[in-house]
Design a protein around this motif. Structure first.
Motif, PDB file in Angstrom:
ATOM      1  N   GLU A 320     -18.958  37.768  98.862  1.00 56.35           N
ATOM      2  CA  GLU A 320     -17.851  37.495  99.794  1.00 56.35           C
ATOM      3  C   GLU A 320     -17.881  36.043 100.261  1.00 56.35           C
ATOM      4  N   TYR A 321     -16.686  35.444 100.365  1.00 56.95           N
ATOM      5  CA  TYR A 321     -16.570  34.119 100.990  1.00 56.95           C
ATOM      6  C   TYR A 321     -16.154  34.338 102.436  1.00 56.95           C
ATOM      7  N   LEU A 322     -17.002  33.958 103.378  1.00 51.49           N
ATOM      8  CA  LEU A 322     -16.751  34.268 104.787  1.00 51.49           C
ATOM      9  C   LEU A 322     -16.564  32.989 105.597  1.00 51.49           C
ATOM     10  N   LYS A 323     -15.662  33.072 106.560  1.00 50.96           N
ATOM     11  CA  LYS A 323     -15.244  31.875 107.301  1.00 50.96           C
ATOM     12  C   LYS A 323     -16.254  31.488 108.393  1.00 50.96           C
ATOM     13  N   ILE A 324     -16.548  30.200 108.455  1.00 54.99           N
ATOM     14  CA  ILE A 324     -17.378  29.678 109.543  1.00 54.99           C
ATOM     15  C   ILE A 324     -16.454  29.493 110.751  1.00 54.99           C
ATOM     16  N   VAL A 325     -16.816  30.111 111.876  1.00 57.75           N
ATOM     17  CA  VAL A 325     -15.911  30.061 113.028  1.00 57.75           C
ATOM     18  C   VAL A 325     -16.519  29.325 114.225  1.00 57.75           C
ATOM     19  N   GLY A 326     -17.747  28.920 114.113  1.00 55.74           N
ATOM     20  CA  GLY A 326     -18.347  28.185 115.225  1.00 55.74           C
ATOM     21  C   GLY A 326     -19.592  27.460 114.767  1.00 55.74           C
ATOM     22  N   ASP A 327     -19.855  26.313 115.406  1.00 55.64           N
ATOM     23  CA  ASP A 327     -21.092  25.606 115.069  1.00 55.64           C
ATOM     24  C   ASP A 327     -21.778  25.110 116.333  1.00 55.64           C
ATOM     25  N   CYS A 328     -23.089  25.005 116.255  1.00 54.24           N
ATOM     26  CA  CYS A 328     -23.896  24.469 117.338  1.00 54.24           C
ATOM     27  C   CYS A 328     -24.882  23.519 116.676  1.00 54.24           C
ATOM     28  N   MET A 329     -25.790  22.962 117.485  1.00 55.09           N
ATOM     29  CA  MET A 329     -26.768  22.046 116.906  1.00 55.09           C
ATOM     30  C   MET A 329     -27.652  22.776 115.885  1.00 55.09           C
ATOM     31  N   ASP A 330     -27.992  24.023 116.186  1.00 57.54           N
ATOM     32  CA  ASP A 330     -28.963  24.735 115.343  1.00 57.54           C
ATOM     33  C   ASP A 330     -28.420  25.973 114.638  1.00 57.54           C
ATOM     34  N   MET A 331     -27.238  26.423 115.012  1.00 61.57           N
ATOM     35  CA  MET A 331     -26.732  27.682 114.440  1.00 61.57           C
ATOM     36  C   MET A 331     -25.265  27.583 114.046  1.00 61.57           C
ATOM     37  N   LEU A 332     -24.904  28.401 113.062  1.00 58.70           N
ATOM     38  CA  LEU A 332     -23.500  28.558 112.681  1.00 58.70           C
ATOM     39  C   LEU A 332     -23.096  29.993 112.953  1.00 58.70           C
ATOM     40  N   LEU A 333     -21.823  30.196 113.279  1.00 64.86           N
ATOM     41  CA  LEU A 333     -21.300  31.548 113.457  1.00 64.86           C
ATOM     42  C   LEU A 333     -20.264  31.805 112.377  1.00 64.86           C
ATOM     43  N   VAL A 334     -20.414  32.951 111.726  1.00 63.67           N
ATOM     44  CA  VAL A 334     -19.536  33.301 110.607  1.00 63.67           C
ATOM     45  C   VAL A 334     -18.854  34.621 110.940  1.00 63.67           C
ATOM     46  N   PHE A 335     -17.552  34.708 110.650  1.00 66.50           N
ATOM     47  CA  PHE A 335     -16.852  35.978 110.879  1.00 66.50           C
ATOM     48  C   PHE A 335     -16.843  36.803 109.599  1.00 66.50           C
ATOM     49  N   SER A 336     -17.169  38.106 109.769  1.00 66.74           N
ATOM     50  CA  SER A 336     -17.129  39.002 108.614  1.00 66.74           C
ATOM     51  C   SER A 336     -16.450  40.305 109.016  1.00 66.74           C
ATOM     52  N   PRO A 337     -15.480  40.781 108.221  1.00 65.27           N
ATOM     53  CA  PRO A 337     -14.869  42.076 108.558  1.00 65.27           C
ATOM     54  C   PRO A 337     -15.883  43.205 108.384  1.00 65.27           C
ATOM     55  N   LYS A 338     -16.902  42.967 107.559  1.00 71.72           N
ATOM     56  CA  LYS A 338     -17.853  44.060 107.342  1.00 71.72           C
ATOM     57  C   LYS A 338     -19.255  43.690 107.818  1.00 71.72           C
ATOM     58  N   LYS A 339     -20.050  44.719 108.063  1.00 77.05           N
ATOM     59  CA  LYS A 339     -21.379  44.508 108.639  1.00 77.05           C
ATOM     60  C   LYS A 339     -22.390  44.109 107.552  1.00 77.05           C
ATOM     61  N   PHE A 340     -23.248  43.200 107.881  1.00 77.65           N
ATOM     62  CA  PHE A 340     -24.384  42.872 107.000  1.00 77.65           C
ATOM     63  C   PHE A 340     -25.657  43.063 107.796  1.00 77.65           C
ATOM     64  N   SER A 341     -26.773  43.270 107.115  1.00 79.61           N
ATOM     65  CA  SER A 341     -28.016  43.421 107.890  1.00 79.61           C
ATOM     66  C   SER A 341     -28.672  42.064 108.132  1.00 79.61           C
ATOM     67  N   ILE A 342     -29.510  42.031 109.133  1.00 74.21           N
ATOM     68  CA  ILE A 342     -30.265  40.816 109.445  1.00 74.21           C
ATOM     69  C   ILE A 342     -31.169  40.503 108.252  1.00 74.21           C
ATOM     70  N   GLY A 343     -31.275  39.228 107.913  1.00 70.07           N
ATOM     71  CA  GLY A 343     -32.136  38.832 106.783  1.00 70.07           C
ATOM     72  C   GLY A 343     -31.384  38.755 105.470  1.00 70.07           C
ATOM     73  N   THR A 344     -30.042  38.815 105.523  1.00 73.02           N
ATOM     74  CA  THR A 344     -29.260  38.694 104.275  1.00 73.02           C
ATOM     75  C   THR A 344     -29.163  37.210 103.882  1.00 73.02           C
ATOM     76  N   LYS A 345     -29.386  36.951 102.594  1.00 74.22           N
ATOM     77  CA  LYS A 345     -29.340  35.567 102.085  1.00 74.22           C
ATOM     78  C   LYS A 345     -27.901  35.017 102.133  1.00 74.22           C
ATOM     79  N   VAL A 346     -27.773  33.769 102.545  1.00 74.17           N
ATOM     80  CA  VAL A 346     -26.458  33.134 102.688  1.00 74.17           C
ATOM     81  C   VAL A 346     -26.457  31.819 101.912  1.00 74.17           C
ATOM     82  N   GLU A 347     -25.433  31.622 101.094  1.00 73.71           N
ATOM     83  CA  GLU A 347     -25.316  30.338 100.369  1.00 73.71           C
ATOM     84  C   GLU A 347     -24.385  29.407 101.140  1.00 73.71           C
ATOM     85  N   ILE A 348     -24.882  28.213 101.413  1.00 74.66           N
ATOM     86  CA  ILE A 348     -24.022  27.192 102.043  1.00 74.66           C
ATOM     87  C   ILE A 348     -23.361  26.376 100.927  1.00 74.66           C
ATOM     88  N   PHE A 349     -24.166  25.937  99.953  1.00 82.23           N
ATOM     89  CA  PHE A 349     -23.602  25.464  98.688  1.00 82.23           C
ATOM     90  C   PHE A 349     -24.593  25.764  97.573  1.00 82.23           C
TER      91      PHE A 349
END
Ligand SMILES: Cc1ncc(COP(=O)(O)O)c(C=O)c1O
Length: 392
Positions: A320-349
């Motif tokens: 899934e390609y999921l939208k980045i909806v917020g950023d901070c110095m140390d964290m990004l927030l991504v919106f997903s219509p579906k639930k994922f578990s903690i520890g799921t691998k995420v590709e930035i590029f």
């Protein structure tokens, strides 16, 4: 690695890139690997992969960078492209670092030093960038004669740096002419290494007959800079305009398309560290995004301090390609219509979000993208299927 935010650096790809470049452009004797700023942020260990591919000289910006490179590569010569403060010349000699001499004043001070061992130097010429280098032929000659007389100094090279890429650009030819005019006061043919070009020069221009070295940066890291001629009316018109400009300004030949087959070696990953449901009308982050449908916010441990902000737009998670909806110095927030578990691998590029598309979205080039991925991000060097985590 506790914080699972890391850039993988595929060393085998870097080695193959160098081999491919040398195979297609075999006419140089010296292939400089430009490894400034932690090898364009691929990690200094990458110098070993570049050397394995055939790079036979390295170039860095400062003595500090050269000393870091020395920890990995003990033998290869390293040119420091900026002048080194004279207080540190002995460190340069002790680490077999080649010095840039770029003015008569610097040369005059250098010869007064008590050098006990051979110091290799390259003379920098200002052929039009107005940044560093000799701009006066007589001053160059005076410096050359002074340096030549010193038994501890070896004038090994002469170089310059193009201010432009030179495509249909009369200024490129002018820079070559200026280089030859300034260096006419010294015996250029007797100097072992002459180098002017960088990646774009290699692919866009026929080899300059008097140069036997080329300094390669971005191309080593996977950018062939090939510009394919399209078949559209717009491309045809552009080609006509270029040909007209070339004739009008009598520009030397430029080559836009090349058949280099190169790959990028850096990929950037993180993983989800938190997940929470959100509802229509909720505002997330620093009030940056209004939720319009039910879903989840995935929190990622990567932020603008790591070089990634919400201008990146999307991440890739499990198909899934999921939208980045917020950023901070140390964290990004991504919106997903579906639930994922903690520890799921995420590709930035990486495989699914190529670097070239990130650059396009951000409106920056690959130089800027690589250099903005900060050293806080752990580099995982991959070499023949073995992985090594390095924090620089
Ligand atoms: C003096 C010098 N030579 C060579 C390079 C390499 O340039 P490129 O990455 O375009 O090959 C650089 C890059 O900044 C440079 O400053």
């Amino acid at each position: 690695m506790q914080r699972k935010t890391y850039a993988t650096i595929n060393g085998d790809i870097l080695t193959e890139n160098v081999k491919e470049i040398i195979k297609k452009y075999p006419d140089y004797k010296y292939y400089f690997g430009v490894v400034k700023n932690n090898a364009y942020h691929h990690g200094t260990k990458s110098v070993l992969d570049l050397i394995k591919g055939g790079v036979n000289y390295l170039a860095v910006s400062s003595l500090e960078e050269a000393i870091k490179v020395r920890k990995y590569a003990t033998e290869i010569p390293i040119l420091c492209l900026e002048p080194i403060h004279l207080d540190y010349i002995m460190d340069a000699i002790n680490n077999n670092v080649t010095l840039t001499v770029e003015s008569l004043e610097y040369a005059q001070k250098l010869i007064k030093m008590d050098l006990y061992d051979t110091l290799k130097i390259h003379l920098a010429i200002d052929s039009g960038m107005h940044r560093l280098g000799f701009f006066d032929s007589e001053e160059l000659k005076e410096a050359y004669d002074l340096l030549k007389e010193n038994p501890h100094i070896l004038i090994e090279g002469v170089f310059s740096h193009f201010a432009t890429s030179g495509v249909m650009d009369p200024y490129f030819d002018k820079q070559v002419k200026t280089f030859l005019e300034i260096t006419k006061s010294i015996p250029l043919k007797e100097i072992p290494i002459v180098h002017m070009g960088r990646s774009l020069t290699l692919v866009n221009h026929p080899k300059l007959s008097f140069c036997n070295g080329i300094r390669l940066g971005i191309i080593l890291y996977g950018f062939s800079q090939s510009r394919k001629e399209g078949k559209s009316l717009q491309s045809k018109l552009r080609k006509l305009k270029r040909t007209w400009l070339q004739k009008k300004y009598k520009c030397s030949k430029t080559i836009l398309e090349n058949d280099l087959s190169l790959k990028t070696a850096m990929e950037l990953y993180t993983e989800t560290i938190s997940i929470r449901p959100v509802h229509k009308g909720d505002v997330v982050g620093y009030n940056t995004f209004k939720i319009e449908e039910e879903g989840y916010i995935l929190t990622l441990p990567i932020g603008y301090a790591d070089g990634v902000n919400k201008s990146f737009k999307y991440v890739y998670i499990n198909g899934e390609y999921l939208k980045i909806v917020g950023d901070c110095m140390d964290m990004l927030l991504v919106f997903s219509p579906k639930k994922f578990s903690i520890g799921t691998k995420v590709e930035i590029f990486g495989t699914h979000i190529p670097i070239s598309s990130v650059c396009k979205v951000l409106g920056i080039n690959a130089y800027h993208l690589f250099n903005q991925i900060s050293n806080r991000v752990v580099r995982v060097h991959i070499h023949e299927n073995e992985e090594e985590e390095i924090t620089y």
